[in-house]
Design a protein around this motif. Sequence first.
Motif, PDB file in Angstrom:
ATOM      1  N   THR A  23      12.204  -2.964   3.159  1.00  0.00           N
ATOM      2  CA  THR A  23      11.164  -2.723   2.173  1.00  0.00           C
ATOM      3  C   THR A  23      10.173  -3.894   2.111  1.00  0.00           C
ATOM      4  OG1 THR A  23      12.543  -3.647   0.414  1.00  0.00           O
ATOM      5  CG2 THR A  23      12.573  -1.253   0.682  1.00  0.00           C
ATOM      6  N   VAL A  24       8.976  -3.554   1.713  1.00  0.00           N
ATOM      7  CA  VAL A  24       7.958  -4.559   1.430  1.00  0.00           C
ATOM      8  C   VAL A  24       7.335  -4.201   0.089  1.00  0.00           C
ATOM      9  CG1 VAL A  24       6.152  -3.335   2.715  1.00  0.00           C
ATOM     10  CG2 VAL A  24       5.957  -5.793   2.331  1.00  0.00           C
ATOM     11  N   HIS A  25       6.998  -5.221  -0.676  1.00  0.00           N
ATOM     12  CA  HIS A  25       6.467  -5.000  -2.014  1.00  0.00           C
ATOM     13  C   HIS A  25       5.122  -5.684  -2.172  1.00  0.00           C
ATOM     14  CE1 HIS A  25      10.376  -3.465  -3.216  1.00  0.00           C
ATOM     15  NE2 HIS A  25      10.936  -4.531  -2.670  1.00  0.00           N
ATOM     16  N   LEU A  26       4.350  -5.172  -3.102  1.00  0.00           N
ATOM     17  CA  LEU A  26       3.110  -5.819  -3.498  1.00  0.00           C
ATOM     18  C   LEU A  26       3.090  -5.882  -5.022  1.00  0.00           C
ATOM     19  CD1 LEU A  26       0.425  -7.019  -2.412  1.00  0.00           C
ATOM     20  CD2 LEU A  26      -0.618  -4.805  -2.950  1.00  0.00           C
ATOM     21  N   GLN A  27       3.302  -7.072  -5.560  1.00  0.00           N
ATOM     22  CA  GLN A  27       3.227  -7.277  -7.003  1.00  0.00           C
ATOM     23  C   GLN A  27       1.778  -7.548  -7.362  1.00  0.00           C
ATOM     24  OE1 GLN A  27       5.680  -7.137  -9.447  1.00  0.00           O
ATOM     25  NE2 GLN A  27       3.958  -7.360 -10.868  1.00  0.00           N
ATOM     26  N   MET A  28       1.237  -6.718  -8.244  1.00  0.00           N
ATOM     27  CA  MET A  28      -0.175  -6.823  -8.614  1.00  0.00           C
ATOM     28  C   MET A  28      -0.274  -7.134 -10.095  1.00  0.00           C
ATOM     29  SD  MET A  28      -1.718  -3.613  -6.433  1.00  0.00           S
ATOM     30  CE  MET A  28      -0.984  -2.384  -7.487  1.00  0.00           C
ATOM     31  N   ASN A  29      -0.808  -8.279 -10.408  1.00  0.00           N
ATOM     32  CA  ASN A  29      -0.981  -8.714 -11.801  1.00  0.00           C
ATOM     33  C   ASN A  29      -2.457  -8.838 -12.140  1.00  0.00           C
ATOM     34  OD1 ASN A  29       1.841  -8.973 -12.018  1.00  0.00           O
ATOM     35  ND2 ASN A  29       1.770 -11.093 -11.297  1.00  0.00           N
ATOM     36  N   ASN A  30      -2.733  -8.854 -13.435  1.00  0.00           N
ATOM     37  CA  ASN A  30      -4.112  -8.996 -13.918  1.00  0.00           C
ATOM     38  C   ASN A  30      -5.047  -8.023 -13.187  1.00  0.00           C
ATOM     39  OD1 ASN A  30      -6.290  -9.986 -15.373  1.00  0.00           O
ATOM     40  ND2 ASN A  30      -6.618 -11.713 -13.981  1.00  0.00           N
ATOM     41  N   LEU A  31      -4.664  -6.783 -13.182  1.00  0.00           N
ATOM     42  CA  LEU A  31      -5.436  -5.783 -12.448  1.00  0.00           C
ATOM     43  C   LEU A  31      -6.808  -5.561 -13.061  1.00  0.00           C
ATOM     44  CD1 LEU A  31      -2.500  -3.389 -11.655  1.00  0.00           C
ATOM     45  CD2 LEU A  31      -4.110  -4.281  -9.958  1.00  0.00           C
ATOM     46  N   LYS A  32      -7.759  -5.281 -12.197  1.00  0.00           N
ATOM     47  CA  LYS A  32      -9.147  -5.073 -12.585  1.00  0.00           C
ATOM     48  C   LYS A  32      -9.590  -3.670 -12.165  1.00  0.00           C
ATOM     49  CE  LYS A  32     -10.069  -9.970 -11.648  1.00  0.00           C
ATOM     50  NZ  LYS A  32     -10.902 -10.931 -10.891  1.00  0.00           N
ATOM     51  N   PRO A  33     -10.600  -3.124 -12.808  1.00  0.00           N
ATOM     52  CA  PRO A  33     -11.073  -1.792 -12.402  1.00  0.00           C
ATOM     53  C   PRO A  33     -11.445  -1.723 -10.919  1.00  0.00           C
ATOM     54  CG  PRO A  33     -12.002  -2.391 -14.529  1.00  0.00           C
ATOM     55  CD  PRO A  33     -11.259  -3.609 -14.030  1.00  0.00           C
ATOM     56  N   GLU A  34     -11.932  -2.809 -10.366  1.00  0.00           N
ATOM     57  CA  GLU A  34     -12.302  -2.809  -8.945  1.00  0.00           C
ATOM     58  C   GLU A  34     -11.099  -2.787  -8.013  1.00  0.00           C
ATOM     59  OE1 GLU A  34     -13.370  -4.936 -11.317  1.00  0.00           O
ATOM     60  OE2 GLU A  34     -13.559  -6.989 -10.523  1.00  0.00           O
ATOM     61  N   ASP A  35      -9.903  -2.905  -8.558  1.00  0.00           N
ATOM     62  CA  ASP A  35      -8.688  -2.748  -7.749  1.00  0.00           C
ATOM     63  C   ASP A  35      -8.310  -1.275  -7.563  1.00  0.00           C
ATOM     64  OD1 ASP A  35      -7.381  -5.603  -9.458  1.00  0.00           O
ATOM     65  OD2 ASP A  35      -8.183  -5.543  -7.415  1.00  0.00           O
ATOM     66  N   THR A  36      -9.020  -0.404  -8.246  1.00  0.00           N
ATOM     67  CA  THR A  36      -8.756   1.035  -8.113  1.00  0.00           C
ATOM     68  C   THR A  36      -8.957   1.475  -6.668  1.00  0.00           C
ATOM     69  OG1 THR A  36      -9.356   1.535 -10.399  1.00  0.00           O
ATOM     70  CG2 THR A  36      -9.537   3.339  -8.793  1.00  0.00           C
ATOM     71  N   ALA A  37      -7.932   2.063  -6.093  1.00  0.00           N
ATOM     72  CA  ALA A  37      -7.978   2.459  -4.679  1.00  0.00           C
ATOM     73  C   ALA A  37      -6.686   3.169  -4.311  1.00  0.00           C
ATOM     74  CB  ALA A  37      -8.154   1.234  -3.786  1.00  0.00           C
ATOM     75  N   VAL A  38      -6.701   3.773  -3.149  1.00  0.00           N
ATOM     76  CA  VAL A  38      -5.449   4.207  -2.518  1.00  0.00           C
ATOM     77  C   VAL A  38      -4.935   3.028  -1.703  1.00  0.00           C
ATOM     78  CG1 VAL A  38      -4.345   5.826  -0.953  1.00  0.00           C
ATOM     79  CG2 VAL A  38      -6.212   6.598  -2.441  1.00  0.00           C
ATOM     80  N   TYR A  39      -3.688   2.668  -1.923  1.00  0.00           N
ATOM     81  CA  TYR A  39      -3.086   1.527  -1.251  1.00  0.00           C
ATOM     82  C   TYR A  39      -2.169   2.017  -0.129  1.00  0.00           C
ATOM     83  CZ  TYR A  39      -4.940  -1.747  -4.637  1.00  0.00           C
ATOM     84  OH  TYR A  39      -5.793  -2.513  -5.402  1.00  0.00           O
ATOM     85  N   TYR A  40      -2.379   1.447   1.053  1.00  0.00           N
ATOM     86  CA  TYR A  40      -1.646   1.863   2.244  1.00  0.00           C
ATOM     87  C   TYR A  40      -0.779   0.721   2.762  1.00  0.00           C
ATOM     88  CZ  TYR A  40      -5.063   5.660   2.421  1.00  0.00           C
ATOM     89  OH  TYR A  40      -5.843   6.743   2.133  1.00  0.00           O
ATOM     90  N   CYS A  41       0.402   1.077   3.184  1.00  0.00           N
ATOM     91  CA  CYS A  41       1.323   0.140   3.826  1.00  0.00           C
ATOM     92  C   CYS A  41       1.111   0.215   5.346  1.00  0.00           C
ATOM     93  CB  CYS A  41       2.745   0.539   3.465  1.00  0.00           C
ATOM     94  SG  CYS A  41       4.044  -0.512   4.124  1.00  0.00           S
ATOM     95  N   ASN A  42       1.193  -0.930   5.992  1.00  0.00           N
ATOM     96  CA  ASN A  42       0.990  -1.003   7.450  1.00  0.00           C
ATOM     97  C   ASN A  42       2.084  -1.838   8.091  1.00  0.00           C
ATOM     98  OD1 ASN A  42      -0.366  -3.020   9.679  1.00  0.00           O
ATOM     99  ND2 ASN A  42      -1.010  -0.900   9.928  1.00  0.00           N
ATOM    100  N   ALA A  43       2.543  -1.377   9.236  1.00  0.00           N
ATOM    101  CA  ALA A  43       3.500  -2.129  10.059  1.00  0.00           C
ATOM    102  C   ALA A  43       2.896  -2.320  11.427  1.00  0.00           C
ATOM    103  CB  ALA A  43       4.827  -1.379  10.165  1.00  0.00           C
ATOM    104  N   ASN A  44       2.956  -3.530  11.957  1.00  0.00           N
ATOM    105  CA  ASN A  44       2.349  -3.767  13.264  1.00  0.00           C
ATOM    106  C   ASN A  44       3.076  -4.865  14.010  1.00  0.00           C
ATOM    107  OD1 ASN A  44       0.624  -6.489  12.982  1.00  0.00           O
ATOM    108  ND2 ASN A  44       0.530  -5.354  11.051  1.00  0.00           N
TER     109      ASN A  44
END
Length: 120
Positions: A78-99
């Motif tokens: 697993t991989v995680h993304l902890q997002m704090n102090n979120l802003k309206p400009e963070d609104t998006a679809v978030y994609y996970c990538n492996a390479n």
Amino acid sequence: QVQLVESGGGLVQPGGSLRLSCAASGRTFSSYAMGWFRQGPGKEREFVARITSSGGSTDYADSVKGRFTISRDNAKNTVHLQMNNLKPEDTAVYYCNANKVEGPDRYNYWGRGTQVTVSS
């Protein structure tokens, strides 16, 4: 072949927090660098954060430095993304990538994404 499934998105107020998770299939997860990208409304997909295969090094887009933290658990694939102090400009679809690159071969996989909406 690696399959990635994101989770943890949702609606949050400005200043709030969310923790995204990406579950990966396969026995070679620990050989892949992992990343998070996002695509906001009417925008192109952009880099958010990445972490090396061992987890020893991370990198962030300037827009999220100090607010987002990427981490991985190779034992749990697993991989995680902890997002704090979120802003309206963070609104998006978030994609996970492996390479990864192995000699002449390049491997690159994407999940289907999870929606994050920051709004009051």
